[in-house]
Design a protein around this motif. Sequence first.
Motif, PDB file in Angstrom:
ATOM      1  N   UNK A 104       0.854  -1.176   0.000  1.00 27.75           N
ATOM      2  CA  UNK A 104       0.000   0.000   0.000  1.00 27.75           C
ATOM      3  C   UNK A 104       0.900   1.239   0.000  1.00 27.75           C
ATOM      4  N   UNK A 105       0.342   2.429  -0.271  1.00 25.16           N
ATOM      5  CA  UNK A 105       1.147   3.643  -0.112  1.00 25.16           C
ATOM      6  C   UNK A 105       1.743   3.713   1.296  1.00 25.16           C
ATOM      7  N   UNK A 106       3.040   3.907   1.371  1.00 27.42           N
ATOM      8  CA  UNK A 106       3.813   3.946   2.607  1.00 27.42           C
ATOM      9  C   UNK A 106       3.843   2.604   3.345  1.00 27.42           C
ATOM     10  N   UNK A 107       3.463   1.554   2.650  1.00 27.84           N
ATOM     11  CA  UNK A 107       3.627   0.211   3.196  1.00 27.84           C
ATOM     12  C   UNK A 107       5.062  -0.249   3.026  1.00 27.84           C
ATOM     13  N   UNK A 108       5.452  -1.235   3.811  1.00 25.89           N
ATOM     14  CA  UNK A 108       6.834  -1.689   3.749  1.00 25.89           C
ATOM     15  C   UNK A 108       6.940  -3.193   3.926  1.00 25.89           C
ATOM     16  N   UNK A 109       7.998  -3.754   3.379  1.00 22.64           N
ATOM     17  CA  UNK A 109       8.457  -5.091   3.728  1.00 22.64           C
ATOM     18  C   UNK A 109       9.576  -4.834   4.731  1.00 22.64           C
ATOM     19  N   UNK A 110       9.289  -4.974   6.046  1.00 21.85           N
ATOM     20  CA  UNK A 110      10.203  -4.469   7.073  1.00 21.85           C
ATOM     21  C   UNK A 110      11.553  -5.178   7.069  1.00 21.85           C
ATOM     22  N   UNK A 111      12.543  -4.610   7.763  1.00 19.46           N
ATOM     23  CA  UNK A 111      13.882  -5.213   7.782  1.00 19.46           C
ATOM     24  C   UNK A 111      13.842  -6.697   8.128  1.00 19.46           C
ATOM     25  N   UNK A 112      14.442  -7.488   7.247  1.00 18.11           N
ATOM     26  CA  UNK A 112      14.430  -8.942   7.393  1.00 18.11           C
ATOM     27  C   UNK A 112      15.654  -9.514   6.688  1.00 18.11           C
ATOM     28  N   UNK A 113      15.837 -10.803   6.833  1.00 16.75           N
ATOM     29  CA  UNK A 113      16.943 -11.475   6.161  1.00 16.75           C
ATOM     30  C   UNK A 113      16.492 -12.843   5.675  1.00 16.75           C
ATOM     31  N   UNK A 114      17.108 -13.301   4.594  1.00 13.55           N
ATOM     32  CA  UNK A 114      16.887 -14.667   4.103  1.00 13.55           C
ATOM     33  C   UNK A 114      18.165 -15.456   4.385  1.00 13.55           C
TER      34      UNK A 114
END
Length: 220
Positions: A104-114
């Motif tokens: 969405x507007x201003x939505x995020x995939x927050x800090x993460x790691x694979x």
Amino acid sequence: MKKGVSFLVTVALMALASSLASASDPSPLQDTCVAIDEPKDAVFVNGKFCKDPKLTMAEDFFSSGLDKPGNTSNQVRSNVTTVNVDKIKGLNTLGISMVRIDYEPYGQNPPHTHPRATEILTVLEGTLYVGFVTSNTENRLISKVLNKGDVFVFPIGLIHFQFNIGKTNAVAIAALSSQNPGVITIANAVFGSDPPINPDVLTRAFQLDKSVVKYLQSRF
């Protein structure tokens, strides 16, 4: 004679070096794989058991639905639709998977790691601010604003994020170099572990008041 012996020794050393260079452990395909002495008690063989090749069919290599937006009605206002070995059984041993990410507007995939994959992301719609942080020797932020058609790579194991800085929805497709890359969302893992991490540990690690740590743990 000496030249012949010298040549053979050189060839042998080169062969040994080549063998050592190409030898490595198999990549982990799950978070843990504890060794057991009784094969009858085994559940996984570092991933999945294999189907009889004679029974392989087209459906083993097929999935649909990535044309449909994911549900972004959540705290981070984004959704990740995963296509991994659990969705397409034919991906087993092929070392690749993919995801669709809706923001969405201003939505995020927050800090993460694979922990098991490098990711390469392509923006299909919208504008994303993306980045990753290098390891502790520098903790340097590598970031960029991406527009439709732009591509960005997140190296294996490094913390990274995407943030929709536009006023319209954004969509991205990402490929990952593992059939089961795994994902560790930093805030969820640290403040939402089960059972919780002792607040004293997090208080010192994040240099926060204990009441703040307890509040964050309650949120996750």
